[in-house]
Scaffold this active site. Structure first.
Site, PDB file in Angstrom:
ATOM      1  N   TYR A  15       0.819  -1.216   0.000  1.00  0.00           N
ATOM      2  CA  TYR A  15       0.000   0.000   0.000  1.00  0.00           C
ATOM      3  C   TYR A  15       0.855   1.270   0.000  1.00  0.00           C
ATOM      4  CZ  TYR A  15      -4.689  -1.943   0.819  1.00  0.00           C
ATOM      5  OH  TYR A  15      -5.900  -2.567   0.699  1.00  0.00           O
ATOM      6  N   LYS A  71       3.239 -15.131   1.782  1.00  0.00           N
ATOM      7  CA  LYS A  71       3.548 -15.978   0.627  1.00  0.00           C
ATOM      8  C   LYS A  71       5.058 -16.182   0.597  1.00  0.00           C
ATOM      9  CE  LYS A  71       1.418 -16.829  -2.857  1.00  0.00           C
ATOM     10  NZ  LYS A  71       1.003 -18.164  -3.357  1.00  0.00           N
ATOM     11  N   ASP A 100      -2.784 -17.852   0.340  1.00  0.00           N
ATOM     12  CA  ASP A 100      -3.805 -18.429  -0.549  1.00  0.00           C
ATOM     13  C   ASP A 100      -4.448 -19.650   0.115  1.00  0.00           C
ATOM     14  OD1 ASP A 100      -1.371 -19.780  -0.793  1.00  0.00           O
ATOM     15  OD2 ASP A 100      -1.559 -20.138  -2.944  1.00  0.00           O
ATOM     16  N   ASP A 114      -6.414  -7.187   3.950  1.00  0.00           N
ATOM     17  CA  ASP A 114      -7.576  -6.542   3.324  1.00  0.00           C
ATOM     18  C   ASP A 114      -8.484  -7.606   2.711  1.00  0.00           C
ATOM     19  OD1 ASP A 114      -9.123  -4.356   2.290  1.00  0.00           O
ATOM     20  OD2 ASP A 114      -8.209  -4.723   0.332  1.00  0.00           O
ATOM     21  N   ASP A 165     -12.306  -9.397   4.217  1.00  0.00           N
ATOM     22  CA  ASP A 165     -13.592  -9.401   3.494  1.00  0.00           C
ATOM     23  C   ASP A 165     -14.131 -10.833   3.388  1.00  0.00           C
ATOM     24  OD1 ASP A 165     -13.532  -6.626   3.031  1.00  0.00           O
ATOM     25  OD2 ASP A 165     -14.273  -6.845   0.979  1.00  0.00           O
TER      26      ASP A 165
END
Ligand code: NAD
Ligand code: IPM
Ligand code: MN
Length: 369
Positions: free
Chosen positions: A142, A192, A225, A249, A253
Site C-alpha cells: 500500500y 507468501k 492463498d 484486506d 472481506d
C-alpha cells in the site's frame, strides 16, 4: 476531569447513514451511563474533496491526532473514480492510518448465532465462530516505493512495491501475540514465503519473536492463498490470524461473509500508546460506502455500532459497557431484526437503518433492568 474526546468522520455514501445510529448510541451512553464524550465532527473522503478539494485537510489531520479516538464511516464512490490517485477519497483514509501510525488493524469476525443460518456457508461451519484478524496497516504494498505508472519504451508499466522492515513486522506480530494471550493463545501467520522475499522475512521475524518472548503462544504459518481456502473450509480452526496489509484486506472481506454480511464486521486500528497510556486509535466498519444502496435507508449500521463498542473497549477501558453494547446487538438479532443484507430465504419485512438503530437502543434500555 476532562471528558474523553471523539472525532467523527462520517465520510461518504452510507457512512453518514450508519454513523447517525452511532451518534444515537453515544447519546444513550451520556444519558444512561453518565459517560459523556466531547464529540467533534469533520469531513473526510469525497465529502472533504467536495468542500476543500482534498480528501483530508491538514486541519482535520491535526484534530485526528489530538483526540482520544476517531470514528470513521466510509469513504469513496463512483463520482470520484476518475480523480487523480493523490486526491481520491481513499487517500484521506490512508493518510489518517499512515500519519497516526495505526499499524495494527484488528478485524474480529464473530458469527452471531441468530445469523448462523444466513451465512453462505453451512451452519456448523460458522456457528460460534470467533476469530481475530490482525492486519498490518501502515506499510507493505500500500505504501512501498517506487510506485506509479511509468512509460517504458512504447509500453506503460504500473508499479507497486511490497516492502517490510523487521521492526514493522515485529510490532504487529507483538500486538497479535498480546491479543492471543487474552484469547486462546494461538496465532496463525499468513504470507507468501513460497514466492516473496518479504514473506520469507515476515515468517522468520514472527517466529523469532514467538521463540524469544511468547513461548506460551502456539504459532503456525500458512501461505495466504491456502489461508483463504481454510477460512472457507473450516474457519473455526483459527484463533488469531496475523498478516500483511494487502492479504489482510482480502482475508478480512472473506471472513466478513462468514458472519453473514459485510455490514456486520467492525474494526479497530491501533497505534502506539499516547500520554494517557491508551493507544492512538481509529475505529471503522470493514465495509465501504456501498454506493449501490446509499441514500435508501437500507444500510446495516451494526458494523459501525460494533466499531464503537471496540472504541469503548480499546480506547476508553470500558470493557463492560462494550459487552453491554455487543449483547444488545446480539439480542436484537435474536429477536429477528434484520436489515435487507441479512434477509435470507425466510422472507419477512426488513428494517431500515434507523429502525435497526431503534431496535438496538431498546435492547440497551432493557439492559438497565
Ligand atoms: P462496499 O463494502 O462499499 O460494498 C460491497 C457490497 O456490500 C455492496 O453490495 C454493498 O451494498 C454491501 N454492503 C457494504 N456495507 C453494507 C452495509 N453496512 N449494509 C448493507 N450492505 C452493505 O465495497 P465496494 O462496493 O467495493 O466499494 C465501494 C466504495 O467504498 C469504493 O470507493 C471503495 O474504495 C470504498 N471502500 C471504502 C472503505 C472504507 O472507507 N473503509 C472500505 C471498502 C471500500
Ligand atoms: C478497507 C478498505 C481500504 C483498504 C480502502 C478503502 C483504502 O478496502 O479498509 O478494507 O484497502 O484498506
Ligand atoms: Mn477492504
Amino acid at each position: 476531569m476532562k471528558n474523553p474526546s471523539l472525532l467523527i468522520l462520517a465520510g461518504d455514501g452510507i457512512g453518514p447513514e450508519v454513523m447517525e445510529q452511532v451518534r444515537r448510541i453515544i447519546d444513550w451512553y451520556a444519558a444512561n451511563r453518565a459517560m459523556a464524550f466531547d464529540v467533534f465532527e469533520d469531513l473526510v473522503g469525497g465529502a472533504a474533496y467536495d468542500a476543500h478539494g482534498t480528501p483530508l485537510t491538514d486541519d482535520t489531520m491535526a484534530k485526528a491526532q489530538s483526540v482520544d479516538a476517531v470514528l470513521l464511516g466510509a469513504v469513496g464512490g463512483p463520482k470520484y473514480d476518475d480523480l487523480d490517485f493523490s486526491i481520491k477519497p481513499e487517500r484521506g483514509l490512508l493518510r489518517l492510518r499512515k500519519e497516526m501510525d495505526l499499524f495494527s488493524n484488528l478485524r474480529p469476525a464473530q458469527c452471531f448465532d441468530a445469523l448462523a443460518d444466513f451465512s453462505s456457508l453451512k451452519r456448523d461451519i460458522v456457528a460460534g465462530l470467533d476469530i481475530m484478524i490482525v492486519r498490518e496497516l501502515t506499510s507493505g504494498v500500500y505504501f512501498g516505493e517506487p510506485r506509479g505508472i511509468f512509460e517504458e519504451g512504447n509500453e506503460r508499466v504500473g508499479i507497486n512495491t511490497q516492502r517490510y522492515t523487521t521492526s514493522e513486522i515485529i510490532r504487529v506480530a507483538r500486538s497479535a501475540f498480546e491479543l492471543a494471550r487474552r484469547r486462546d493463545s494461538r496465532v496463525c501467520s499468513m504470507e507468501k514465503a513460497n514466492v516473496m522475499e518479504s514473506g520469507v522475512l515476515w515468517r522468520e521475524e514472527v517466529q523469532k519473536l514467538r521463540d524469544a518472548e511468547y513461548p506460551d503462544i502456539e504459532l503456525t504459518h500458512m501461505y495466504a492463498d491456502a489461508g483463504a481456502m481454510q477460512l472457507c473450509r473450516w474457519p473455526k480452526q483459527f484463533d488469531v490470524i496475523v498478516t500483511d496489509n494487502l492479504f489482510g484486506d482480502i482475508l478480512s472481506d472473506t471472513a466478513a461473509m462468514l458472519t453473514g454480511s459485510l455490514g456486520m464486521l467492525p474494526s479497530a486500528s491501533l497505534g502506539a500508546p499516547m500520554e494517557n497510556g491508551m493507544p492512538k486509535a481509529l475505529y471503522e466498519p470493514v465495509h465501504g460506502s456501498a454506493p449501490d444502496i446509499a441514500g435508501q435507508g437500507k444500510a446495516n449500521p451494526i458494523a459501525c455500532i460494533l466499531s464503537f463498542a471496540m472504541a469503548l473497549r480499546y480506547s476508553f477501558d470500558q470493557g463492560e459497557e462494550a459487552d453491554r453494547l455487543e449483547q444488545a446487538v446480539e439480542r436484537t438479532l435474536q429477536g429477528g431484526a434484520r436489515t435487507p443484507d441479512l434477509m435470507g430465504e425466510e422472507g419477512g419485512t426488513p428494517l431500515s437503518t434507523t429502525e435497526m438503530g431503534d431496535a438496538i437502543l431498546s435492547e440497551l434500555d432493557a439492559s438497565l433492568n
